[in-house]
Structure formats: C-alpha cells, structure tokens
Enzyme design. Structure first.
Site, PDB file in Angstrom:
ATOM      1  N   SER A 134       0.786  -1.236   0.000  1.00  0.00           N
ATOM      2  CA  SER A 134       0.000   0.000   0.000  1.00  0.00           C
ATOM      3  C   SER A 134       0.816   1.284   0.000  1.00  0.00           C
ATOM      4  CB  SER A 134      -0.963   0.013   1.196  1.00  0.00           C
ATOM      5  OG  SER A 134      -2.089  -0.786   0.913  1.00  0.00           O
ATOM      6  N   LYS A 137       0.300   3.937  -2.691  1.00  0.00           N
ATOM      7  CA  LYS A 137      -0.718   4.988  -2.624  1.00  0.00           C
ATOM      8  C   LYS A 137      -0.099   6.379  -2.491  1.00  0.00           C
ATOM      9  CE  LYS A 137      -4.490   2.167  -0.705  1.00  0.00           C
ATOM     10  NZ  LYS A 137      -3.895   0.883  -0.336  1.00  0.00           N
ATOM     11  N   SER A 306      -5.734   3.779   4.241  1.00  0.00           N
ATOM     12  CA  SER A 306      -5.311   2.845   3.198  1.00  0.00           C
ATOM     13  C   SER A 306      -6.529   2.337   2.425  1.00  0.00           C
ATOM     14  CB  SER A 306      -4.527   1.671   3.788  1.00  0.00           C
ATOM     15  OG  SER A 306      -3.740   1.046   2.792  1.00  0.00           O
TER      16      SER A 306
END
Length: 471
Positions: A134, A137, A306
């Site tokens: 993640s 991102k 997230s």
C-alpha cells in the site's frame, strides 16, 4: 443567510498549513469550494437559492470527508526551519543495524532524504524494484494531485432522457458516496422533475465512465469491491467506512436501487425496478449533481485509512484526465506519465494497480522518497495532501495501534504509509530528527515471515530517526 452570503463571496478553496513536529511539520489542510456568481444580473431567484443550498451542502460534504482523517495533537514545539542538516554517516549509524533485523527477511531496500534540501542521506538497494504493497498509494496521491489539482471533485449526476421518461443515475467514480448523499441527490432531482411537471419516471444507471473490473486478487475479496464508477459506500454491505468488509456483488445496481427508493420517498412515482443499465443518451438534461469532497481530502482519506477502493477510483480519474482508458493499464500509463512530469526517478518501476494489492507492482525506495520530497516542496502546494494524509504514529489510521512499545519514541513524530501483503512489509513517510530536521524515508522488505515482527522492526528503524542527532 449570513453564512450563505459568506460562502457565495468565496471564489476558491483556501488551504491552511499548520507546522508542528507531531504532524511532521504539516497539519491537516481544510478548505471549502463555494459557488460565486452574478446573481443580481437577471438570474432567477430559484437558481440563487439552489446555489446557496449547494454551497452549504458541499461545505458539509467536505467536512464529512475531512472528519474521517483524525489529527494528532502536537507533542513538540513547532519547527523553526533552522535545524542543523543531517549527515549520511549519522543516518546510517542510526538505522543500518536495525534494517538488518532477521524479521525483515532477505534484505531491505531503503532510502532516506532530507525533505528541505533534497539531499539523499541513506540508500541501500534504493533503486531495487520491490513490491510496494500500500505504500504505492503515496505515488498515486502525488500523481492524482498533479494531474487534477487539490480542488477537483468527483460528480455523481442525475439526468433526464430527452423523452422525459427515464432518470439516469450517472456514476462519476466517487466511492465515498453515502446513502445520505443519495437521499439529498434524490430530493433535488425530485424538485427538478416537479419543475418540469414530471411525476412518473423509470430509473436507469450509467457506469460508462470506465468499464467495470475485478481486481486481480479476485472477486468477492473483502479488501476491495468491484471497480465501477457507481458505488454506494464502496460496495460495503455493513456499516463500516474503512478496512476489510463484506462487499456487494453489484455495487452499481445497489446504488441505483437506493436512489430509486429515495426518489419515491421524495414524492416521485418510480415505475419498475432500477435494473436498466446503459449510457445516458445524448441530449440528456442534468437534473441534479452531487460532488465529492475535494481531491485533497480524498487523498488524505485514502492514505490515512489505506482505502483501496478510493485509490483505484482516484487513479482512474487521473487516467481519464490524461486521455487514457480507465483501467489498470491506463492507470499505469497515466500515473507513470505524471511522475515523469514531476521529474521523479522511474527506473525499475511498474505501476500495476493503485491499491498495492497486486503483487506484480514494483516501486523503488528512491521513487517513494522523491515523491515525498515533491509533496513537501513549497513550490508545489497542490501536492501537499500526499503528506498531510499520512497516518500519525500511535494516533491515526493504520498507525493508530503501532509505536507503543520499543518504537514508542516515534509516536507523534513519525508519519508514514504502511504496506502489508503476505511476505511483504513496507513503510514510507516522514520523521523529525532530534535536531528538528524533517526526513523522508522508505523501507521495503520482502520475504518476511512474521508480519508483527516485521512491522515492529520497520517501526523501530523509523523511530530511530526521531531520536537521532544526525549531524
């Protein structure tokens, strides 16, 4: 009306930045986009009243999204910008042994950069491609903000076909759309229909903005819904707003059903079921529109929690703005193009998805730290939400439950995006040194065996930067 008048006088969003070490020199930005116009120049009173109501509603929507990104109270005095510069030797002494921890598997790719000067202070396999999980991102947020600007909003529209028989609910890629949002949209739609002496309609829905896709991890996964431009609360079937959750098999149809129910509640005779799907015809007349919170707030929410669904939606908006298809390949091309425009290092990088759930994605520690530096650049305020949205260690989002033991020194002074897949643990963000210098870091570990142990080791390395007199 005083509040409405004040809103109408505003011409654009005003962004404020509070500097404090607890938020790595950055506090949550907040702003409101309001309508302005020559309402005394012959326009109808109804138009003015509707604009006032929309302005107030959009401020409320912004506050609602921003409220999902909690901020920590400052724990240190504000930085004054005069801290002595850190040295590569001191940074290496502080973290190199910690990054050799057995819990981090077969070696960590890492980088540390001074966010003020841009000087690289540490690199270990910094250009080695690793699965980012993640932490990707961060670059998605930077790319989206660069392409679209912090004030961009995603629009969900209700339009009437030329024959006046069908209302199409047109998806705009807003995964934050709630049932209350649809209720307000239905109320305004009903008012517009009554103005046209239309009291009976059928409901259809339009997801033509981009084609539906299942993420490569498979349909029915609790981490992400079917990717479609029309979703109600990201297809969640419970009351949650973030994290894993059961998902609808038909999120677009569910949103259309909810809209039809609210339209009936607003006094419109809705015939049949909302099961007609297709692009709204040319010449369809807009009846009402719901705008998401500004992109800056969406990026903050995406990073803090997230949010996989929001990441994929924001990335598709970026792709469309770049003239690409709104699919995984288009996202990869568009995001790469935006990063290249910013001058970020793209060697060995492959953007496979926006959420980081695809194990085939590859980024480098060098890219992540340079993306953080770009977001911190005072000449690029439009990118700032990519920093202000980072979870605060021990306080918010995916770091709320971390930094409470051996890494406790980092609580409040580390802000970082986490990344977790089976065998992959990553952490990238900012840390304030003991001298008061703000550093950007990225640590990417592969082949980890125990998630909790790997997280603790990464947290300890980031915390070591906060206790370091890195002169």
């Amino acid at each position: 009306m005083r509040r409405a008048a004040e809103l109408l006088r505003r011409h654009r969003a005003t962004w404020r930045l509070a500097v404090g070490a607890a938020v790595v020199g950055l506090a949550l930005a907040a702003g409101v986009v309001a309508l302005a116009g020559p309402w005394d120049a012959g326009q109808r009173t109804a138009e003015r009243d509707h604009a006032v109501a929309d302005a107030i509603r959009e401020e409320s929507d912004t506050e609602r999204i921003a409220s999902t990104v909690p901020a920590a109270a400052p724990v240190l005095d504000p930085l004054d910008g005069r801290a002595p510069e850190s040295t590569p030797a001191a940074v290496e002494r502080a973290i190199s042994e910690l990054l050799d921890a057995p819990a981090l598997g077969g070696g960590v790719a890492g980088a540390v950069i001074d966010l003020s000067s841009g000087d690289v202070l540490y690199r270990e396999d910094a250009r080695s491609p690793r699965a980012p999980a993640s932490t990707v991102k961060i670059v998605i947020g930077v790319a989206a903000l660069n392409a679209l600007g912090p004030d961009h909003r995603l629009a969900t529209r209700a339009v009437l076909d030329p024959e006046g028989e069908r209302v199409f609910l047109v998806g705009g890629g807003d995964t934050t759309l709630t049932d209350d949002d649809l209720a307000r949209l239905a109320q305004r739609t009903a008012e517009a229909l009554r103005e046209r002496d239309t009291g009976r309609v059928r409901i259809a829905y339009d997801t033509s903005l981009y084609r539906d896709q299942h993420h490569p991890i498979g349909a029915g996964n609790t981490n992400i819904a079917t990717i479609t431009p029309l979703q109600l609360n990201a297809g969640r079937t419970d009351d949650s707003t973030h994290g894993p959750a059961p998902r609808s098999e038909e999120p677009a149809a569910d949103a259309a059903d909810a809209f039809a129910r609210h339209l009936r509640g607003a006094g419109i005779d809705v015939t049949g079921s909302a099961d007609t799907r297709g692009a709204a015809p040319e010449g369809a007349e807009e009846l009402a529109v719901h705008h998401s919170a500004p992109l800056s707030s969406l990026v903050e929410r995406m990073l803090t929690h997230s949010d996989n669904d929001l990441a994929e939606a924001v990335a598709r908006a970026t792709a469309l703005a770049a003239g690409e298809e709104g699919d995984f390949r288009g996202v990869g091309r568009a995001v790469t193009g935006q990063l290249e425009e910013l001058g970020l290092p793209l060697g060995n990088v492959r953007i496979a998805d926006a959420s980081g759930l695809d194990r085939d994605g590859r980024v480098t520690a060098s890219l992540l730290t340079h993306a953080l530096a770009a977001a911190a650049d005072p000449e690029r305020p439009e990118l700032r939400a990519a920093l202000t949205g980072l979870p605060v260690a021990g306080f918010t989002g995916t770091l709320e439950g971390r930094y409470d033991e051996s890494a406790g020194a980092g609580a409040g002074v580390v802000r970082a995006k986490t990344g977790t897949l089976t065998g992959v643990n990553t952490l990238a963000g900012t840390a304030v040194t003991r001298d008061g210098r703000v550093l950007g870091f990225a640590f990417l570990a592969s082949d980890t065996a125990a998630e909790a142990d790997a997280e603790a080791a990464l947290d300890a390395a980031a915390a070591a930067l906060t206790t370091c007199r890195c002169r």
